[in-house]
Structure formats: C-alpha cells, structure tokens
Design an enzyme around this catalytic site. Structure first.
Site, PDB file in Angstrom:
ATOM      1  N   ASN A  19     -10.761  13.693 -46.354  1.00 39.48           N
ATOM      2  CA  ASN A  19     -10.201  12.417 -46.802  1.00 39.48           C
ATOM      3  C   ASN A  19     -10.721  12.017 -48.174  1.00 39.48           C
ATOM      4  OD1 ASN A  19      -8.755  12.217 -44.452  1.00 39.48           O
ATOM      5  ND2 ASN A  19      -9.994  10.587 -43.550  1.00 39.48           N
ATOM      6  N   ARG A  66       7.841  16.298 -44.204  1.00 39.87           N
ATOM      7  CA  ARG A  66       6.858  17.368 -44.036  1.00 39.87           C
ATOM      8  C   ARG A  66       7.241  18.162 -42.788  1.00 39.87           C
ATOM      9  NH1 ARG A  66       2.580  15.682 -47.371  1.00 39.87           N
ATOM     10  NH2 ARG A  66       2.164  13.446 -47.356  1.00 39.87           N
ATOM     11  N   ARG A 109       3.510  14.346 -51.219  1.00 35.24           N
ATOM     12  CA  ARG A 109       2.271  14.768 -51.863  1.00 35.24           C
ATOM     13  C   ARG A 109       1.585  15.908 -51.114  1.00 35.24           C
ATOM     14  NH1 ARG A 109       1.498  13.228 -56.704  1.00 35.24           N
ATOM     15  NH2 ARG A 109       1.725  11.030 -56.143  1.00 35.24           N
ATOM     16  N   HIS A 128      11.255   8.757 -47.026  1.00 35.30           N
ATOM     17  CA  HIS A 128      10.134   8.835 -46.098  1.00 35.30           C
ATOM     18  C   HIS A 128      10.584   8.638 -44.653  1.00 35.30           C
ATOM     19  CE1 HIS A 128       6.151   7.345 -44.402  1.00 35.30           C
ATOM     20  NE2 HIS A 128       5.803   8.452 -45.014  1.00 35.30           N
ATOM     21  N   TYR A 167      -1.399  13.583 -34.178  1.00 35.64           N
ATOM     22  CA  TYR A 167      -1.075  12.217 -34.581  1.00 35.64           C
ATOM     23  C   TYR A 167      -0.473  11.458 -33.403  1.00 35.64           C
ATOM     24  CZ  TYR A 167      -1.438  13.530 -39.567  1.00 35.64           C
ATOM     25  OH  TYR A 167      -1.871  13.953 -40.796  1.00 35.64           O
ATOM     26  N   ARG A 199      -4.474   0.623 -39.187  1.00 30.49           N
ATOM     27  CA  ARG A 199      -5.359   1.797 -39.178  1.00 30.49           C
ATOM     28  C   ARG A 199      -6.363   1.793 -40.315  1.00 30.49           C
ATOM     29  NH1 ARG A 199      -2.627   7.383 -40.383  1.00 30.49           N
ATOM     30  NH2 ARG A 199      -3.063   6.728 -42.525  1.00 30.49           N
ATOM     31  N   HIS A 250      -0.751   6.674 -36.078  1.00 30.80           N
ATOM     32  CA  HIS A 250       0.297   6.880 -37.073  1.00 30.80           C
ATOM     33  C   HIS A 250       1.583   6.134 -36.745  1.00 30.80           C
ATOM     34  CE1 HIS A 250       3.006   9.526 -39.637  1.00 30.80           C
ATOM     35  NE2 HIS A 250       2.017   9.266 -40.456  1.00 30.80           N
TER      36      HIS A 250
END
Length: 717
Positions: free
Chosen positions: A57, A384, A414, A444, A477, A574, A602
């Site tokens: 992270n 993704r 990203r 997204h 997740y 979160r 998530h």
C-alpha cells in the site's frame, strides 16, 4: 481550532477546520491494517500478510499520491485543499506519518521473525548458515544467479545508470588490495525472473534473502578486488504520467506512451539499507535528483516488505485463517437449469462475495450467455480482470458463436493498463466491438448486460456489482452484486451502453439507475435533503452509507446538515474520510466506523429511511469527487423485499462488529472496538452464506421427498 461547542447555526461549512485530509486519513487506514499484523489474535502467517499489505500500500501511495502532490509542487500550485493544506504541506505531513508507520513495521517484522522461528520458519542471514547450508547456497548462486548479474561501474566513462521503479539494487564499493582508490558499482537484483525474494535452503523452511546471497558472493562478481562495502537501495517513481487524448481512437497510443513515460518518471522516494555510508547516501540522492532530507528513508529491516507475501503463502494450515471455500448461492446451487430461467423465475438474486462463489454466479452468468443459442447480445464494462478468469474466454466464445459482443475497456485503470491493452487487442482480433468509454471520463462501473430471446419475446438480463470482474480479487474482496431481469433496469442499461459506445448523453433518461457523472451526485444530495425534510418524531430520519472513501466536500457538508437537523447518519468508511463525527452541534448524530479484517472491504451500499419508504442502493461508486464527477459509475436500487432484508442484515452485522470495527473520533483518530463478541463480521458472513445454502438444500430435500411420496401414492395431492 475554534471552540466547537457553538450553536449549530454558527457553523461555517466552508471552513477547512471541519474537513480532514484525504491523504492523512488514508494513511490512518494503513495503521489499522498494520494493527491486524500486530494483533496476537490474528494467525501468524496472516499477520505476515498484513505486514506485506501495508508495504504494498505504501509503495502505491508514493507512486500515486505523493507523486501527484510533487507534480503540483513542481507546477507551482499553491491552492489549498478543502482541509486547508498546500501540496507541500501535505507531502511533509504524510512523510512524517509514513516514517512512524515504517518504524512500527520494523518493530513488527522483528517480532514476527521470532514467532516464525518458533514455528520452524526461519529467515536468516548468510552469515548464520552452517557450513553445509553455505555450500548449498553458493551452489545455487553459481548455477542460478551469477549468469543473470550485470555489474555497472560508475565513473567518468560509465555514467550513473538508470534505476527502474521498485527494483532492488546493491551499491557495491570495491578497490584493489594495495590502492586506496575506490570504485562505485551498481548491481540490479534480478527479481521477476523466476527466482524468489526468499530463497529456500534445505528441506525445511529456512530462507535467505536474494540480495544477501549476492552480497556474500561478490568476490566472484569482482575477482581480484576487495569489497569495501555493499548496501541495498530501492527507488519509487511517480506513476502519474498519463496525458489527455481529445479523441477516443487516440487513447490507445496515449496510454502506451504514458506507460513508457512512467518507466522514466520522477523519483519520489529513495529507500536505503541502514548502515549505508552517509557519503554514498548523499551521492545517490544527488544523482537521483531528490531531497536527501525529505525523500530518503532509512530502512532497518527488509526493504520492499511487499515481498513478505511469499512467506505469508507458506502452506501451514495451522498458521492461517480457517480455509474458506466460497459457497454456491442458494438460488444457484445444484441447478442444472439454464441460469436465465432461474433469474426469470425469481426476478433478482443478491450476491455476496467472497462468501458466495464468483465462479458459480457471475462467471456462470457470462459463460452460459456465451453458449446459449437464444442469447443475441452481450455488453459489459471491463475495468480490471485476471489472466485466470473465464471472462475473456467467454467473450471470445460468444463472438465465435455469432453473438453481438460489445466491451467497454478502461485503458486508464491504474497499474492494469498493459493488461487491458492486451485484452482489448485480443478481443478486437476476435471481432468483438471494443470501445474505450467516454472521452475525459474513466469507466468504473461494473456491469454485464445480456439480451436474450425468451419464449415471450426479447428480455434483458444484467449483473451489476461493486467489484471488478477479477477472479482473484473476488476471493479476497468483500463485494456485492445483483443478477436481475428487471425490465426497467434493462431499459436504463440500454441507454447507458449507448452512451458509453457513442459518448453522447444530452437527452438520456434513467428511470431507476443512478449513473455518474450526470445523475448520481445530484440524486444523493436531493435524497439527503429529503431525509432532512421528512425527519420528525414519528418518522426519525436515518442515512446509512457503506463506502471505501468519503472525500467529496458537497456530500460531506450535506451529511453535516443532516446531522444538525437531527437525522442519524451511520457511515462505514474503509479508508479516507473527510467528515469529523461527534462534534457537538455539528456531527453529534454521526458515527463513522471502519472495518478491517481478513477480506478487503470493497462493497458500496446507500440507504435512506425515506419516511418509512426505505431505499437501498448498491454499485461501483465511492463518495469521492472523481467518482461522482469524473467517472462513469452505476448505482442500482435494490427493491425486492427479501433482498432488502439481506442488505439490512449485512449492514447490521457490520455496524455491530466488535472484533474488526474501529470507531472514528472527531480528530480523525480511531479506537478499535473490543467487545465480548470476538467473531468479526467477515466470519459471520461466511457462516450466514453457509446457513443460507444448507437451509435451501434441506428445503429442497423435503420437497423432493414429498414429490416421491406423491408419486408412490403415499399422500394425496
């Protein structure tokens, strides 16, 4: 700080004092993650995993957040953030916090090494190997590592070499035996070539670091020279290099250029091994063009702690969380029927991952769509995905089977740009209609849209989720999704995909979905205002949001207003959170918790009491300015009563978590709950998924027995 105990009408919601910093609150989240590694209740190898997560992270934080802030400083940006900080002030404060986290990491690393040794897992230095182990290690070096090494001298004839992002490098100082003149050399540790960071020695669990083995065999690399010193270093480069394209058909080339540029981007951090010569430290900082006082981090322990994932993956069941194998959703378990028949029969199915299987629900949905002769078209968004996922093969098969297939691939996801370019090219080669979304906006949203010719005409089916179509993250997740054939949602998705594939949106109308950037933020603000208007003694107002981040100032200010009006505001956030709860007169009706456990939180849920006419929504959007104004997101209502009941249970479990929940204080710090119930929400969700399935299977068996009895004439119809 001004006196906070003032009349509610005196609060200036434009004042920076009521807003916390996005970057600093994200770093606070990493403190909570690190605490899972520090907590003795967490299984040992899972503690190692949390140590690695924080390392990973922080790498990303420097590449994305510090990199972006340094660009702002370089561009002369002096404007203040919502919380009243300049870019340079944010960098300074963030780096102070990072240094404190780094110190805690190093302390934890030492503790974990001792505990691992007690379990027969040892990470030791070359010097502590016995004679036979050294022979084995040296032989491994000679056979597997030495041929890969390329030492590079640094002198007038050999300029300072290029240092790639996140690579491990040894700075080696050599000299001849009877000469005081020293030579500087760089050796890049050749990671990513099939050699692990931690090299196993012997038949047990004894490991030596890759770079340590190289450092103790340097006389082979530099024959005839004396080794004066050897120290490890690593650089982190800015990942914010993308350019803007005016035309969608230019985007592929732009992203490819940005990926190349990223390799040579500005350095934002230099990590050095403790004990490096101060002169060499200064030389590296000068050659790399960074501030030695601000951007150099001395690491007492292992550099690149993300590599501890290797140790965390050791197969010792007794040192891990109990094995979790996702359960089939009870509606889809043991069904040989077509999945579209099941969805048509029940209307909508709520999915909870990773508690319920991604493969036997979402991937099954797409898999059957690609094979079903009655399916005419498949459209989906792809942000993704993973190489081991069925997603791409299913889309390719669908195209092969003559179906109309359209995929909106987000090339600017990203760190997934290269993979998404490959997927896009492969899909295009198979005849799939590939677009890259709307110019200026990231796509997204998480949507699969299927058009099928049913017995009574065309029907639209869909999956809308909170998580990516990625088989790997679907196991790690915590996400939600819905499979539905709601005709109005189907109409809305037709509009959405027409927008995504053309880029035109002026007259598009949505009846149920709340997409961004045109609709979602406006709707959320209106619903918050409505909650304030409906609030009263008989119908007390309540707003509950579950999101990864709360960063948007307008939504934050609206929630403050709701609290001042007496509306109860419950938030599960979160990581980054600008809102300060518990301030008398301003946010005394707000509580904020963060849940950190074995799975990464998530999912996004938006709930409004609405005077008793409750509303529930799920979807892809966090409450961030970029999500609400600069991305295409999709939020969908959850309307069937039984599915709302499932979401209510989900929220209640998390809000009442006494093991993995942290309460946010008004100053932005967090206090972990420590109630009597030591079973966290993630474990409870596992048990609930198992119970839903077992109850359904038991009911199915009872029905089957009754059918058999009827057939045998044992009971009357």
């Amino acid at each position: 700080m001004a006196d906070e105990k003032v009349n509610k009408h005196e609060f200036d919601l434009d004042s920076s004092q009521w807003y916390l910093n996005r970057e600093l609150t994200w770093l606070e989240f990493n403190r909570r993650v690190l605490h899972e590694g520090q907590d003795s209740r967490t299984p040992l190898l899972e503690r190692v995993k949390f140590l690695a997560i924080v390392g990973s992270n922080l790498d990303e934080f420097f590449m994305k957040r510090i990199g972006g802030l340094k660009q702002q400083v370089g561009a002369g940006v002096r404007s203040l953030t919502v919380d009243g900080r300049t870019p340079s002030e944010q960098i300074s404060e963030c780096q102070d916090v990072v240094r404190d986290i780094l110190q805690q990491q190093e302390t934890l690393e030492t503790e974990l090494f001792g505990l691992l040794a007690g379990q027969g897992i040892r990470i030791i230095s070359y010097q502590h190997l016995d004679k036979d182990q050294k022979k084995e290690a040296d032989r491994y070096f000679h056979d597997n590592i030495y041929p890969l090494l390329t030492p590079q001298g640094m002198d007038p004839a050999h300029p300072f070499p290029f240092i790639s992002n996140l690579s491990l490098n040894l700075l080696v100082v050599t000299r001849y035996e009877h000469d005081d003149h020293t030579f500087l050399n760089r050796i890049k540790v050749p990671t990513g070539v099939g050699i692990p960071r931690f090299i196993k020695i012997g038949s047990g669990h004894c490991y030596i670091r890759f770079e340590d083995l190289i450092a103790n065999n340097l006389t082979i690399v530099f024959p005839g020279l004396l080794i004066e010193s050897c120290a490890l270093f690593r650089v982190t480069r800015n990942a914010i290099t993308e350019q803007h394209a005016e035309k969608a058909n230019d985007l592929l080339a732009v992203i490819e250029t940005a990926l190349r540029d990223r390799k040579f981007a500005e350095i934002v951090r230099l990590e050095i091994e403790e004990g490096m010569n101060p002169t060499h430290r200064g030389m590296l900082a000068a050659e790399l063009g960074i501030d030695e006082g601000q951007d150099v981090f001395t690491v007492n322990g292992i550099i690149a702690k993300r590599d501890f994932f290797q140790i965390a993956s050791i197969d010792r069941a007794d040192l891990h969380f109990s094995v979790h194998q996702p359960f089939d959703h009870f509606r889809l378990s043991g069904e040989s029927r077509n999945i579209f028949h099941i969805i048509r029969e029940v209307g909508s199915i709520l999915l909870q991952h990773p508690y319920e299987s991604f493969d036997t629900s979402v991937q099954r949905f797409l898999r059957e769509a690609s094979q079903d002769p009655k399916v005419l078209a498949i459209k989906m968004t792809l942000y993704r995905t993973s190489a081991d996922s069925d997603i791409i093969p299913c889309l390719l098969e669908a195209a092969k089977n003559g179906k109309q297939v359209a995929v909106v691939v987000e090339l600017k996801a990203r760190f997934d740009e290269s993979a998404n370019i490959r997927w896009a090219e492969r899909l295009e080669e198979a005849g799939v209609h590939v677009t890259y979304g709307v110019v200026g906006l990231k796509t997204h949203s998480k949507v699969i849209f299927v058009v099928r010719r049913d017995f009574d005409g065309l029907r639209r089916y869909a999956h809308i989720g909170t998580g990516n179509y990625h088989a790997g993250t679907a196991r790690m997740y915590s996400d939600l999704g819905i499979l539905t054939c709601d005709p109005i949602i189907g109409e809305d998705l037709t509009e959405l995909f027409n927008y995504l594939t053309t880029g035109y949106a002026p007259d598009r109308h949505y009846q149920k979905l709340l997409p961004s950037p045109r609709v979602l933020k406006k709707e959320l603000l209106e619903k918050i205002d409505r909650e304030i208007a409906l609030h009263g003694e008989k119908t007390p107002g309540r707003i509950q949001f579950k999101t990864n981040a709360l960063e948007d100032k307008d939504i934050t200010a609206a929630l403050y207003k709701a609290s001042m009006a007496g509306v109860q505001v419950d938030l599960i956030v979160r990581d980054s959170c600008r809102l300060r709860p518990g301030i008398p007169g301003l946010s005394e009706n707000v509580r904020v918790i963060s849940v950190v456990g074995r799975f990464l939180e998530h999912s996004r849920i938006y709930y409004f009491h609405n005077g008793g006419e409750e509303e529930y929504f799920i979807g892809s959007a966090d409450i961030m300015k970029r999500n609400l104004e600069e991305r295409v997101e999709v939020i969908t209502p959850i309307e069937p009563p039984e599915l709302r009941a499932e979401l209510r249970k989900f929220l209640d479990v998390e809000f009442n978590d006494q093991r993995n929940a942290w309460e946010m204080q008004s100053d932005g710090t967090y206090i972990q709950r420590n109630g009597e119930d030591q079973i966290g929400s993630h474990e409870k969700f596992i048990r609930q998924a198992e119970k839903r399935l077992s109850d359904a299977q038991r009911l199915f068996k009872l029905k089957k027995k009754k059918i058999i009895k009827r057939k045998k004439g044992m009971i009357k119809k």
